[in-house]
Design a protein around this motif. Structure first.
Motif, PDB file in Angstrom:
ATOM      1  N   SER A 236       0.815  -1.224   0.000  1.00 14.21           N
ATOM      2  CA  SER A 236       0.000   0.000   0.000  1.00 14.21           C
ATOM      3  C   SER A 236       0.838   1.259   0.000  1.00 14.21           C
ATOM      4  CB  SER A 236      -0.955   0.063   1.218  1.00 14.21           C
ATOM      5  OG  SER A 236      -1.841  -1.013   1.216  1.00 14.21           O
TER       6      SER A 236
ATOM      7  N   ARG B 243      -6.325  -1.420   0.666  1.00 14.72           N
ATOM      8  CA  ARG B 243      -6.302  -2.861   0.824  1.00 14.72           C
ATOM      9  C   ARG B 243      -6.254  -3.229   2.290  1.00 14.72           C
ATOM     10  NH1 ARG B 243      -1.726  -4.711  -2.806  1.00 14.72           N
ATOM     11  NH2 ARG B 243      -2.148  -6.745  -1.910  1.00 14.72           N
TER      12      ARG B 243
ATOM     13  N   ASN C  58      -4.920  -6.449   3.927  1.00 17.22           N
ATOM     14  CA  ASN C  58      -4.276  -7.743   3.679  1.00 17.22           C
ATOM     15  C   ASN C  58      -4.728  -8.810   4.679  1.00 17.22           C
ATOM     16  OD1 ASN C  58      -2.857  -6.895   1.420  1.00 17.22           O
ATOM     17  ND2 ASN C  58      -1.034  -6.321   2.578  1.00 17.22           N
TER      18      ASN C  58
ATOM     19  N   VAL D 294      -8.947  -6.137  -1.507  1.00 22.86           N
ATOM     20  CA  VAL D 294      -8.595  -4.800  -1.978  1.00 22.86           C
ATOM     21  C   VAL D 294      -9.876  -4.065  -2.329  1.00 22.86           C
ATOM     22  CG1 VAL D 294      -7.416  -3.531  -3.821  1.00 22.86           C
ATOM     23  CG2 VAL D 294      -6.333  -5.528  -2.793  1.00 22.86           C
TER      24      VAL D 294
END
Length: 125
Positions: free
Chosen positions: A55, A72, A74, A79
């Motif tokens: 990012s 996003r 993770n 996303v």
């Protein structure tokens, strides 16, 4: 097997907002850059944004700068593309795609190797 699934598309009035999601399965998103692309009827597919695996870098097409924001999560392997101040010309099928993190985060579709099936966004009054 890498699999991406887009969601969140729909019909919205001009000036409205939508948030698209791109959920990954079969792999961990944190090792990939994710691009967003769109294809309007009768037009070629174009790059909208690319968000790097960490990012730390985000790239946007001039036509959406200041209106669209990629992010996003993770931990959720997802996303997002927040789309604000939508215009009729944003109407298209939107796709997300994955690119290995060792490559540059670009808006060229030929660089991406795994694609979702797309979600329709229609901006109309």
């Amino acid at each position: 097997q890498l699999r991406l699934v887009e969601s969140g598309g729909g019909l919205v009035q001009p000036g409205g907002s939508l948030r698209l999601s791109c959920a990954a399965s079969g792999f961990s998103l944190n090792t990939y850059h994710i691009g967003w692309f769109r294809q309007a009827p009768g037009k070629e597919r174009e790059g909208v944004s690319c968000i790097s695996s960490s990012s730390g870098f985000r790239n946007y097409a001039e036509s959406v700068k200041g209106r669209f924001t990629a992010s996003r999560d993770n931990a959720k392997n997802t996303v997002y593309l927040q789309m604000d101040s939508l215009k009729a010309e944003d109407t298209a099928i939107y796709y997300c795609a994955a690119l290995g993190r060792l490559r540059p985060c670009v808006l060229s579709e030929t660089a991406f190797h795994s694609w979702g099936q797309g979600t329709q966004v229609t901006v109309s009054s």
